[in-house]
Design a protein around this motif. Structure first.
Motif, PDB file in Angstrom:
ATOM      1  N   ASP A 147       0.834  -1.200   0.000  1.00 42.20           N
ATOM      2  CA  ASP A 147       0.000   0.000   0.000  1.00 42.20           C
ATOM      3  C   ASP A 147       0.871   1.253   0.000  1.00 42.20           C
ATOM      4  O   ASP A 147       2.085   1.196   0.205  1.00 42.20           O
ATOM      5  CB  ASP A 147      -0.977   0.000   1.178  1.00 42.20           C
ATOM      6  CG  ASP A 147      -0.281  -0.061   2.546  1.00 42.20           C
ATOM      7  OD1 ASP A 147       0.808   0.540   2.698  1.00 42.20           O
ATOM      8  OD2 ASP A 147      -0.835  -0.697   3.459  1.00 42.20           O
ATOM      9  N   ASP A 148       0.251   2.397  -0.222  1.00 47.35           N
ATOM     10  CA  ASP A 148       0.990   3.658  -0.337  1.00 47.35           C
ATOM     11  C   ASP A 148       1.810   3.952   0.919  1.00 47.35           C
ATOM     12  O   ASP A 148       2.980   4.343   0.841  1.00 47.35           O
ATOM     13  CB  ASP A 148       0.018   4.827  -0.576  1.00 47.35           C
ATOM     14  CG  ASP A 148      -0.617   4.801  -1.948  1.00 47.35           C
ATOM     15  OD1 ASP A 148      -0.460   3.784  -2.663  1.00 47.35           O
ATOM     16  OD2 ASP A 148      -1.282   5.794  -2.306  1.00 47.35           O
ATOM     17  N   VAL A 173       1.801  -0.163 -11.907  1.00 42.52           N
ATOM     18  CA  VAL A 173       0.943   0.721 -11.114  1.00 42.52           C
ATOM     19  C   VAL A 173       0.120   1.576 -12.071  1.00 42.52           C
ATOM     20  O   VAL A 173       0.641   2.113 -13.046  1.00 42.52           O
ATOM     21  CB  VAL A 173       1.809   1.618 -10.189  1.00 42.52           C
ATOM     22  CG1 VAL A 173       0.941   2.602  -9.438  1.00 42.52           C
ATOM     23  CG2 VAL A 173       2.608   0.753  -9.218  1.00 42.52           C
ATOM     24  N   GLU A 176      -3.131   6.885 -12.220  1.00 40.31           N
ATOM     25  CA  GLU A 176      -3.555   7.789 -11.148  1.00 40.31           C
ATOM     26  C   GLU A 176      -2.727   7.576  -9.889  1.00 40.31           C
ATOM     27  O   GLU A 176      -2.240   8.523  -9.255  1.00 40.31           O
ATOM     28  CB  GLU A 176      -5.038   7.582 -10.839  1.00 40.31           C
ATOM     29  CG  GLU A 176      -5.557   8.500  -9.747  1.00 40.31           C
ATOM     30  CD  GLU A 176      -7.039   8.271  -9.452  1.00 40.31           C
ATOM     31  OE1 GLU A 176      -7.496   8.801  -8.423  1.00 40.31           O
ATOM     32  OE2 GLU A 176      -7.703   7.568 -10.224  1.00 40.31           O
ATOM     33  N   ARG A 177      -2.541   6.310  -9.511  1.00 40.62           N
ATOM     34  CA  ARG A 177      -1.751   6.026  -8.305  1.00 40.62           C
ATOM     35  C   ARG A 177      -0.284   6.396  -8.514  1.00 40.62           C
ATOM     36  O   ARG A 177       0.367   6.926  -7.614  1.00 40.62           O
ATOM     37  CB  ARG A 177      -1.876   4.541  -7.938  1.00 40.62           C
ATOM     38  CG  ARG A 177      -1.178   4.214  -6.620  1.00 40.62           C
ATOM     39  CD  ARG A 177      -1.228   2.747  -6.264  1.00 40.62           C
ATOM     40  NE  ARG A 177      -0.559   2.519  -4.983  1.00 40.62           N
ATOM     41  CZ  ARG A 177       0.126   1.423  -4.683  1.00 40.62           C
ATOM     42  NH1 ARG A 177       0.236   0.428  -5.564  1.00 40.62           N
ATOM     43  NH2 ARG A 177       0.706   1.299  -3.499  1.00 40.62           N
ATOM     44  N   ARG A 180       0.119  10.073  -8.016  1.00 41.15           N
ATOM     45  CA  ARG A 180      -0.026  10.426  -6.603  1.00 41.15           C
ATOM     46  C   ARG A 180       1.234  10.072  -5.817  1.00 41.15           C
ATOM     47  O   ARG A 180       1.746  10.878  -5.041  1.00 41.15           O
ATOM     48  CB  ARG A 180      -1.242   9.703  -6.026  1.00 41.15           C
ATOM     49  CG  ARG A 180      -1.522  10.029  -4.556  1.00 41.15           C
ATOM     50  CD  ARG A 180      -2.800   9.369  -4.074  1.00 41.15           C
ATOM     51  NE  ARG A 180      -2.683   7.913  -3.950  1.00 41.15           N
ATOM     52  CZ  ARG A 180      -3.325   7.045  -4.714  1.00 41.15           C
ATOM     53  NH1 ARG A 180      -4.141   7.453  -5.685  1.00 41.15           N
ATOM     54  NH2 ARG A 180      -3.185   5.742  -4.523  1.00 41.15           N
TER      55      ARG A 180
END
Length: 318
Positions: A147-148, A173, A176-177, A180
């Motif tokens: 996860d981020d 990935v 959009e992610r 970010r």
């Protein structure tokens, strides 16, 4: 008839710093190859001399100083039209005497950050990079399987561990992610004073004010440097042709490999250190060695002309 082999020359040079941290350069005199260019003082090693003995003698003859020689900085193999040169650069710990150009050469004491402004022979460019830039280049692992928060936490630990240059590489990935995470990673890196490059995405690098690390496949598609000088440009290379293309585009540095077999490509083609050095000598780009390397390979990398190592597993803090 096969061409005559190029003559080989072993040159030793010293990095001499004064009390203000300035570094001494000497200007090549008229009548010599590359006359008018600036270089680190030194000269040819003679038969029977160690590198340190040769440098002590050369600095006495050229500058009139008696020097104490320190550790190696970098050993640069460089091919010129008429010769193959090995430039062995050592740090000078101290000296006695007042440096003067005893062979008619001009001298200049230069602040380290101003060294790139001086026009130098090709073999000296990697020396300047070795003095000014990091000896390790972190390539981030993909965040696809975490996860981020976990990935950014590991990135922060890497920044705190002393990494000063990194490449954001995020295969697998979604866009959009990726945007970010790249924004958060660039902001964290810039706060830490770390130079950051984004893998392959020139547009995103422009948007975020970061550098870009080009894939080898991108090199033939570009006719000019894709970012301004203030944003670093690097490239992944595997062949001499790719290195020359990266240099022609104005890349600041390259990563060349694979030097050793990697866990991700078992049985894959490897250059080895001698293969790395043969490719390195055709360009003056600073080059990181990549492929199965750890921080304890940095000294060996420098002895084959590398800026240092580029790595994922060897530098990432899980």
């Amino acid at each position: 008839m096969s061409p005559e082999p190029l003559r080989s020359i072993h040159v030793v040079a010293g990095v001499i710093s004064d009390a203000r941290g300035r570094i001494l350069l000497a200007r090549r005199t008229e009548g010599r190859d590359l006359a008018g260019r600036w270089e680190f003082p030194g000269g040819k090693r003679e038969a029977g001399e160690t590198e340190a003995e040769a440098l002590i003698r050369e600095l006495q003859e050229e500058l009139g100083i008696t020097a104490e020689i320190g550790e190696p900085i970098i050993n640069v193999p460089q091919q010129y039209p008429d010769k193959r040169l090995r430039l062995d650069v050592r740090r000078v710990l101290s000296w006695k005497g007042n440096p003067r150009g005893h062979e008619g050469q001009a001298l200049a004491w230069v602040a380290p950050e101003k060294l790139p402004r001086y026009v130098m022979p090709p073999a000296d460019r990697p020396v300047v990079a070795a003095l000014l830039h990091p000896d390790r280049y972190l390539v981030t692992p993909s965040p696809a399987d975490v996860d981020d928060e976990t990935w950014l936490g590991a990135l922060q630990r890497a920044l705190e561990s002393g990494v000063r240059r990194l490449q954001l590489r995020m295969p697998g990935v979604d866009a959009e992610r990726r945007r970010r995470l790249a924004r958060a990673a660039v902001e964290a890196s810039q706060r830490a004073g770390v130079e950051v490059l984004i893998n392959s995405d020139i547009g995103l690098a422009r948007e975020l004010g970061a550098g870009v690390h080009l894939r080898a496949a991108q090199l033939p598609e570009l006719s000019v440097r894709p970012l301004p000088d203030a944003q670093p440009v690097a490239a992944s290379c595997h062949t001499g042709e790719e290195l020359r293309r990266a240099e022609d585009l104005g890349c600041d540095f390259a990563a060349l490999g694979s030097v050793r077999e990697t866990a991700s490509h078992p049985g894959g083609s490897v250059l080895g250190w001698e293969g790395f050095a043969r490719l390195r000598e055709a360009v003056s780009l600073p080059i990181y060695a990549i492929g199965g390397l750890q921080p304890d390979h940095i000294l060996e990398a420098r002895q084959h002309g590398a800026q240092g190592i580029a790595a994922i597993r060897g530098l990432w803090a899980d």
